[in-house]
Design an enzyme around this catalytic site. Structure first.
Site, PDB file in Angstrom:
ATOM      1  N   LYS A  93     -15.914  -7.373   4.399  1.00  0.00           N
ATOM      2  CA  LYS A  93     -15.023  -8.184   4.506  1.00  0.00           C
ATOM      3  C   LYS A  93     -14.920  -9.131   6.158  1.00  0.00           C
ATOM      4  CE  LYS A  93     -11.441  -7.086   1.309  1.00  0.00           C
ATOM      5  NZ  LYS A  93      -9.941  -6.609   0.944  1.00  0.00           N
TER       6      LYS A  93
ATOM      7  N   ARG B  86      -1.524  -5.979  -8.395  1.00  0.00           N
ATOM      8  CA  ARG B  86      -0.415  -6.855  -8.291  1.00  0.00           C
ATOM      9  C   ARG B  86      -0.160  -7.929  -9.306  1.00  0.00           C
ATOM     10  NH1 ARG B  86      -2.878  -8.008  -2.182  1.00  0.00           N
ATOM     11  NH2 ARG B  86      -4.640  -8.400  -3.660  1.00  0.00           N
TER      12      ARG B  86
ATOM     13  N   SER C 276      -3.193  -7.533   2.981  1.00  0.00           N
ATOM     14  CA  SER C 276      -3.161  -7.546   4.452  1.00  0.00           C
ATOM     15  C   SER C 276      -3.660  -8.814   4.780  1.00  0.00           C
ATOM     16  CB  SER C 276      -4.434  -6.553   4.583  1.00  0.00           C
ATOM     17  OG  SER C 276      -4.177  -5.248   4.188  1.00  0.00           O
TER      18      SER C 276
ATOM     19  N   HIS D  99       0.635  -1.207   0.009  1.00  0.00           N
ATOM     20  CA  HIS D  99       0.003   0.008   0.125  1.00  0.00           C
ATOM     21  C   HIS D  99       0.756   1.378  -0.016  1.00  0.00           C
ATOM     22  CE1 HIS D  99      -3.211  -2.622   2.260  1.00  0.00           C
ATOM     23  NE2 HIS D  99      -3.693  -2.236   1.009  1.00  0.00           N
TER      24      HIS D  99
HETATM   25  O1  PNS Z   1      -9.098  -2.872  -0.059  1.00  0.00           O
HETATM   26  P1  PNS Z   1     -10.258  -3.291  -0.626  1.00  0.00           P
HETATM   27  O2  PNS Z   1     -11.201  -4.181   0.311  1.00  0.00           O
HETATM   28  O3  PNS Z   1     -10.066  -4.349  -1.732  1.00  0.00           O
HETATM   29  O4  PNS Z   1     -11.116  -2.198  -1.133  1.00  0.00           O
HETATM   30  C1  PNS Z   1     -12.388  -2.274  -1.690  1.00  0.00           C
HETATM   31  C2  PNS Z   1     -13.199  -1.125  -1.857  1.00  0.00           C
HETATM   32  C3  PNS Z   1     -13.049  -0.252  -0.706  1.00  0.00           C
HETATM   33  C4  PNS Z   1     -12.265  -0.151  -3.098  1.00  0.00           C
HETATM   34  C5  PNS Z   1     -14.406  -1.011  -2.513  1.00  0.00           C
HETATM   35  O5  PNS Z   1     -15.238  -2.445  -1.763  1.00  0.00           O
HETATM   36  C6  PNS Z   1     -15.430   0.248  -2.500  1.00  0.00           C
HETATM   37  O6  PNS Z   1     -15.085   0.999  -3.047  1.00  0.00           O
HETATM   38  N1  PNS Z   1     -16.501   0.179  -1.636  1.00  0.00           N
HETATM   39  C7  PNS Z   1     -17.480   1.072  -1.462  1.00  0.00           C
HETATM   40  C8  PNS Z   1     -18.822   0.640  -2.082  1.00  0.00           C
HETATM   41  C9  PNS Z   1     -19.011   0.995  -3.399  1.00  0.00           C
HETATM   42  O7  PNS Z   1     -18.607   2.015  -4.070  1.00  0.00           O
HETATM   43  N2  PNS Z   1     -19.395   0.064  -4.250  1.00  0.00           N
HETATM   44  C10 PNS Z   1     -19.723   0.114  -5.539  1.00  0.00           C
HETATM   45  C11 PNS Z   1     -18.246   0.042  -6.426  1.00  0.00           C
HETATM   46  S1  PNS Z   1     -17.980  -1.846  -6.907  1.00  0.00           S
END
Ligand code: PNS
Length: 184
Positions: A63, A113, A151, A39
């Site tokens: 999650k 990645r 993570s 990150h």
């Molecule tokens: O680190 P992560 O868990 O892969 O991040 C995921 C994240 C936070 C980027 C994604 O879950 C997100 O943007 N959630 C907010 C809800 C949203 O906007 N959903 C619609 C887009 S798919």
């Protein structure tokens, strides 16, 4: 009042507006439970190409139960990124596109990645584009040495007694030790 002062009063907001219009702000969203060197590597790369990068922790994650609370994660990221002049940390709830609009951000930064990340990231980017065609997703790749770091793996390995010191910032190692019983 002199005419010089009057010009300054008129010009200052105008210059401010012009600067705002040309400022590229991006959001780097994620769960960050916890922050890894992967990150951090991406934050460094993103901070080089945008004017302001907002690291945004999703509060209502699907999650499961996180290891670190949102304030703990926010604190760790703030500490680890304090050397960057153009990076800030915050949290958000709900749709990413709504948060990005609220922030006046033009782009979302995400890391890829390996090919395995691609499908999930592609779906998310396309959904976000459908929801807000003005918001762009920027993909960047972390340094090769972090391509396997996540993570989830960090938590798993640490909880089983493994050494993760090369893969997360030192302050995260300290927080992991404090959080996981039996690890000093
Ligand atoms: O680190 P992560 O868990 O892969 O991040 C995921 C994240 C936070 C980027 C994604 O879950 C997100 O943007 N959630 C907010 C809800 C949203 O906007 N959903 C619609 C887009 S798919």
């Amino acid at each position: 009042m002199g005419s010089g002062n009057c010009w300054q009063r008129l010009l200052k907001p105008l210059i401010g507006m012009l600067l705002m219009m040309h400022t590229v702000k991006a959001i780097y969203p994620g769960t960050f439970d916890p922050l890894t060197n992967g990150h951090l590597d991406l934050i460094a790369r993103g901070a080089k190409i945008v004017d302001h990068l907002v690291v945004a922790i999703l509060r209502n994650t699907e999650k499961g139960t996180p290891l670190f609370s949102v304030p703990e994660r926010e604190e760790m990221i703030a500490e680890a990124t304090q050397g960057f002049g153009n990076v800030s940390v915050t949290t958000f709830n709900g749709l990413l596109v709504d948060f990005a609009r609220q922030q006046g951000a033009k782009a979302v930064l995400r890391g890829i990645r390996a090919i395995s990340d691609y499908e999930y990231e592609f779906q998310m980017a396309m959904m976000n584009r459908k929801l807000d065609p003005e918001l762009e997703t920027l993909f960047m790749m972390p340094a090769e040495k972090y391509t396997y770091v996540s993570s989830r793996l960090i938590k798993g390995v640490f909880q089983l007694g493994g050494d993760v010191t090369a893969l997360v910032p030192p302050l995260v190692v300290e927080r992991l030790k404090a959080k996981v019983p039996g690890r000093v």
